[in-house]
Design an enzyme around this catalytic site. Structure first.
Site, mmCIF file in Angstrom:
data_model
loop_
_atom_site.group_PDB
_atom_site.id
_atom_site.type_symbol
_atom_site.label_atom_id
_atom_site.label_comp_id
_atom_site.label_asym_id
_atom_site.label_seq_id
_atom_site.Cartn_x
_atom_site.Cartn_y
_atom_site.Cartn_z
ATOM 1 N N ASP A 50 32.454 22.051 15.046
ATOM 2 C CA ASP A 50 31.470 21.683 15.897
ATOM 3 C C ASP A 50 32.017 20.812 16.706
ATOM 4 O OD1 ASP A 50 28.246 21.426 15.815
ATOM 5 O OD2 ASP A 50 29.021 19.373 15.857
ATOM 6 N N TYR A 55 31.601 14.990 23.905
ATOM 7 C CA TYR A 55 32.656 14.400 23.056
ATOM 8 C C TYR A 55 33.785 14.069 23.901
ATOM 9 C CZ TYR A 55 29.617 15.978 19.091
ATOM 10 O OH TYR A 55 28.474 16.479 18.246
ATOM 11 N N LYS A 84 27.906 22.094 22.902
ATOM 12 C CA LYS A 84 26.295 21.809 23.343
ATOM 13 C C LYS A 84 26.451 21.696 24.820
ATOM 14 C CE LYS A 84 26.412 19.795 18.611
ATOM 15 N NZ LYS A 84 27.865 19.538 18.242
ATOM 16 N N HIS A 117 19.947 20.517 23.590
ATOM 17 C CA HIS A 117 19.308 19.132 23.056
ATOM 18 C C HIS A 117 17.776 19.163 23.523
ATOM 19 C CE1 HIS A 117 22.808 17.083 21.623
ATOM 20 N NE2 HIS A 117 23.426 17.711 22.636
#
Length: 297
Positions: A50, A55, A84, A117
């Protein structure tokens, strides 16, 4: 037991391994470490990775996956990779370029799951799935009303396969879990060990989950650690759980979640620990009309 056998079927027919390796880290941790620990996680048996554009370590995580593919440890199809879409790319025309950038960093042709999100760019996400850039699409941090809004959207082509939320014994999300199960959406738990105590993200005055006496007693009984009990708890309730650690000893330990089983009494005792403690409050979004945590679930 082979963790590869431990998978859950998603509502679009793909499978997701129930235990995932989380790669988010604080700025202080060198990016080269992401490369090292991801390689190690794959070596000890993790198959679900994940990660996220935000990040800023997808390049290193991608290198780790590539090196484990080239040395024959795994094939690409053995790895379930989640990325994401970050909030700055929510305008529909920015979605595909953002995913393509992640793929370039990763040196991959597709991701297995692409998560958003906020509900704004669902159509653009569906187009990424149609183009084969992601096999599945999901959401993160949605409450049940926001999920309902998506599910009731006229012309919805693919419903989200998952909702990735903070979930642990102090915030067990049982109502949201029931809601998701009733709509064939998998709940994916982050912060499953109660969070790393990083002051930018987390309220440090909150109790430390892994020091909970009930968890400790159950761990002792099974000759396991409180962390393993917290992970096992999620798997037994049908939740896909992310274990985040940059410590090799713990990464190796976390894969042992398949070596024991909690009793119904254990599960009930852990259910009883719920006190709606949220470690990650994302206070930055509080005034936003779509702030997800003002709802009960």
């Amino acid at each position: 037991m082979d963790p590869k056998g431990q998978r859950v079927k998603l509502n679009d027919g793909h499978f997701i391994p129930v235990l995932g390796f989380g790669t988010a880290e604080t700025k202080e941790v060198a990016k080269s470490e992401a490369l090292e620990v991801t390689k190690f996680a794959i070596e000890v048996g993790f198959r679900h990775i994940d990660c996220a554009y935000v990040y800023q370590n997808e390049e290193q995580v991608g290198q780790a996956i590539q090196s484990k593919i080239s040395d024959g440890t795994v094939k690409r199809e053995d790895i379930f990779y989640t990325s994401k879409l970050w909030c700055t790319f929510l305008r529909p025309e920015l979605v595909r370029p953002a995913l393509e950038k992640s793929l370039k960093n990763l040196q991959l042709d597709y991701v297995d799951l692409y998560i958003i999100h906020f509900p704004l760019a669902m159509k653009a996400l569906e187009k990424c799935k149609d183009a084969g850039l992601t096999k599945s699409i999901g959401v993160s941090n949605f409450n049940h009303k926001q999920l309902e809004k998506i599910l009731n959207k006229p012309g919805l082509k693919y419903k989200p396969v998952c909702n990735q939320v903070e979930c642990h014994p102090y915030l067990n999300q049982s109502k949201l879990l029931d809601f998701c199960k009733s709509h064939d959406i998998v709940l994916v738990a982050y912060g499953a060990l109660g969070s790393q105590r990083v002051k930018e993200w987390v309220n440090l005055s909150l109790p430390v989950l892994l020091e909970d006496p009930v968890l400790s007693a159950i761990a002792k009984k099974h000759k396991q650690t409180p962390a393993l009990v917290a992970l096992r708890y999620q798997i037994q309730r049908g939740v896909v759980v992310l274990a985040k650690s940059y410590n090799k000893k713990r990464i190796k330990e976390n894969i042992q979640v398949f070596d024991f089983e909690l009793t119904p009494e254990d599960m009930k005792a852990i259910d009883g620990l719920n006190r709606n403690i949220r470690y990650y409050e994302f206070l930055i979004g509080v005034g936003h009309p779509e702030y997800p945590f003002s709802e009960e679930y």
